[in-house]
Design a protein around this motif. Sequence first.
Motif, PDB file in Angstrom:
ATOM      1  N   UNK A  11      15.670 -27.052 -19.520  1.00 36.85           N
ATOM      2  CA  UNK A  11      15.905 -28.427 -19.282  1.00 36.85           C
ATOM      3  C   UNK A  11      16.703 -27.956 -18.086  1.00 36.85           C
ATOM      4  N   UNK A  12      18.146 -27.061 -18.330  1.00 41.56           N
ATOM      5  CA  UNK A  12      19.333 -26.820 -17.025  1.00 41.56           C
ATOM      6  C   UNK A  12      17.872 -26.047 -16.505  1.00 41.56           C
ATOM      7  N   UNK A  13      17.856 -25.370 -16.633  1.00 40.95           N
ATOM      8  CA  UNK A  13      16.772 -24.410 -15.153  1.00 40.95           C
ATOM      9  C   UNK A  13      16.287 -25.172 -14.387  1.00 40.95           C
ATOM     10  N   UNK A  14      15.561 -25.706 -15.477  1.00 39.78           N
ATOM     11  CA  UNK A  14      13.971 -26.920 -14.150  1.00 39.78           C
ATOM     12  C   UNK A  14      14.956 -27.978 -13.461  1.00 39.78           C
ATOM     13  N   UNK A  15      15.851 -28.371 -13.995  1.00 38.73           N
ATOM     14  CA  UNK A  15      16.814 -29.111 -13.470  1.00 38.73           C
ATOM     15  C   UNK A  15      17.370 -30.582 -14.005  1.00 38.73           C
ATOM     16  N   UNK A  16      16.750 -30.661 -15.027  1.00 38.21           N
ATOM     17  CA  UNK A  16      17.193 -32.191 -16.148  1.00 38.21           C
ATOM     18  C   UNK A  16      18.324 -31.703 -17.036  1.00 38.21           C
ATOM     19  N   UNK A  17      19.036 -33.158 -16.392  1.00 31.97           N
ATOM     20  CA  UNK A  17      20.879 -33.779 -16.948  1.00 31.97           C
ATOM     21  C   UNK A  17      20.589 -34.490 -18.348  1.00 31.97           C
ATOM     22  N   UNK A  18      20.148 -33.999 -18.918  1.00 28.19           N
ATOM     23  CA  UNK A  18      20.815 -35.742 -20.607  1.00 28.19           C
ATOM     24  C   UNK A  18      21.356 -36.943 -19.794  1.00 28.19           C
ATOM     25  N   UNK A  19      20.296 -37.867 -20.248  1.00 26.87           N
ATOM     26  CA  UNK A  19      21.275 -38.884 -19.806  1.00 26.87           C
ATOM     27  C   UNK A  19      21.439 -40.141 -21.205  1.00 26.87           C
ATOM     28  N   UNK A  20      21.187 -38.975 -22.563  1.00 25.70           N
ATOM     29  CA  UNK A  20      21.863 -39.364 -24.231  1.00 25.70           C
ATOM     30  C   UNK A  20      22.041 -38.556 -24.863  1.00 25.70           C
ATOM     31  N   UNK A  21      22.495 -38.945 -26.504  1.00 23.31           N
ATOM     32  CA  UNK A  21      23.111 -38.284 -26.688  1.00 23.31           C
ATOM     33  C   UNK A  21      21.502 -38.019 -28.298  1.00 23.31           C
ATOM     34  N   UNK A  22      22.101 -36.781 -28.699  1.00 20.94           N
ATOM     35  CA  UNK A  22      20.908 -36.798 -29.554  1.00 20.94           C
ATOM     36  C   UNK A  22      20.091 -37.694 -30.425  1.00 20.94           C
ATOM     37  N   UNK A  23      18.847 -38.250 -30.189  1.00 27.53           N
ATOM     38  CA  UNK A  23      18.306 -39.236 -31.377  1.00 27.53           C
ATOM     39  C   UNK A  23      18.013 -38.385 -32.614  1.00 27.53           C
ATOM     40  N   UNK A  24      17.804 -38.824 -34.150  1.00 25.86           N
ATOM     41  CA  UNK A  24      17.865 -37.776 -35.049  1.00 25.86           C
ATOM     42  C   UNK A  24      16.319 -38.570 -35.543  1.00 25.86           C
ATOM     43  N   UNK A  25      15.398 -37.544 -35.422  1.00 24.26           N
ATOM     44  CA  UNK A  25      14.003 -38.246 -35.553  1.00 24.26           C
ATOM     45  C   UNK A  25      13.303 -38.659 -37.528  1.00 24.26           C
ATOM     46  N   UNK A  26      14.468 -38.565 -37.702  1.00 21.76           N
ATOM     47  CA  UNK A  26      14.365 -39.297 -39.142  1.00 21.76           C
ATOM     48  C   UNK A  26      14.924 -40.170 -38.955  1.00 21.76           C
ATOM     49  N   UNK A  27      15.996 -41.172 -38.399  1.00 18.25           N
ATOM     50  CA  UNK A  27      16.013 -41.897 -38.419  1.00 18.25           C
ATOM     51  C   UNK A  27      15.516 -42.842 -38.065  1.00 18.25           C
ATOM     52  N   UNK A  28      14.221 -43.425 -37.814  1.00 24.50           N
ATOM     53  CA  UNK A  28      13.325 -44.636 -37.560  1.00 24.50           C
ATOM     54  C   UNK A  28      14.207 -45.751 -36.714  1.00 24.50           C
ATOM     55  N   UNK A  29      15.674 -46.281 -37.155  1.00 29.52           N
ATOM     56  CA  UNK A  29      15.726 -46.597 -35.919  1.00 29.52           C
ATOM     57  C   UNK A  29      16.768 -45.913 -34.036  1.00 29.52           C
ATOM     58  N   UNK A  30      16.845 -44.587 -34.500  1.00 29.34           N
ATOM     59  CA  UNK A  30      16.830 -43.919 -33.949  1.00 29.34           C
ATOM     60  C   UNK A  30      15.918 -43.362 -33.272  1.00 29.34           C
ATOM     61  N   UNK A  31      14.695 -43.256 -33.799  1.00 25.22           N
ATOM     62  CA  UNK A  31      12.904 -42.975 -32.951  1.00 25.22           C
ATOM     63  C   UNK A  31      13.180 -44.262 -32.092  1.00 25.22           C
ATOM     64  N   UNK A  32      12.853 -44.868 -32.487  1.00 32.70           N
ATOM     65  CA  UNK A  32      12.558 -46.891 -31.979  1.00 32.70           C
ATOM     66  C   UNK A  32      13.966 -46.815 -30.684  1.00 32.70           C
ATOM     67  N   UNK A  33      14.845 -46.480 -31.129  1.00 29.59           N
ATOM     68  CA  UNK A  33      15.414 -46.417 -29.320  1.00 29.59           C
ATOM     69  C   UNK A  33      15.036 -45.472 -28.800  1.00 29.59           C
ATOM     70  N   UNK A  34      14.940 -44.231 -28.932  1.00 28.74           N
ATOM     71  CA  UNK A  34      14.244 -43.055 -28.850  1.00 28.74           C
ATOM     72  C   UNK A  34      13.417 -43.173 -27.188  1.00 28.74           C
ATOM     73  N   UNK A  35      12.210 -44.144 -27.946  1.00 23.44           N
ATOM     74  CA  UNK A  35      11.122 -44.692 -27.471  1.00 23.44           C
ATOM     75  C   UNK A  35      10.811 -45.512 -26.642  1.00 23.44           C
ATOM     76  N   UNK A  36      12.411 -47.031 -26.946  1.00 22.99           N
ATOM     77  CA  UNK A  36      12.680 -47.692 -25.814  1.00 22.99           C
ATOM     78  C   UNK A  36      13.158 -47.370 -24.252  1.00 22.99           C
ATOM     79  N   UNK A  37      13.988 -46.103 -24.594  1.00 19.12           N
ATOM     80  CA  UNK A  37      14.446 -45.411 -22.831  1.00 19.12           C
ATOM     81  C   UNK A  37      13.187 -45.071 -23.122  1.00 19.12           C
TER      82      UNK A  37
END
Length: 71
Positions: A11-37
Motif C-alpha cells: 500500500x505504501x509503495x503504491x501511494x496509499x495512506x490509511x484513513x482508518x484504524x483497523x476494523x475487526x471483520x469478526x465484529x459485525x458492528x466494525x464490519x458495517x462501519x467499514x462498509x459505510x466508509x
Amino acid sequence: MEIEILTPVDAHKSGYLSLTTPYNQENPQEAQWMRTVINDLKGCQVVLVEVTGGLEVARHKSEMILAGQRV
C-alpha cells in the motif's frame, strides 16, 4: 465494486495512506462501519490494507490534501 487488499508495504509503495484504524471483520458492528466508509468513498481510489487486528481503509495520496501542501 471489487476492492484490492494489500499489505502495508505494498500500500505504501503504491501511494496509499490509511484513513482508518483497523476494523475487526469478526465484529459485525466494525464490519458495517467499514462498509459505510467504503460506500462514502465511492468514486475514489480505495484499497484495504491487511494489518494485525483487521483491515484498514486507505485512499491514494493523489486524492488527498495533506498538511503542509499549498494549492
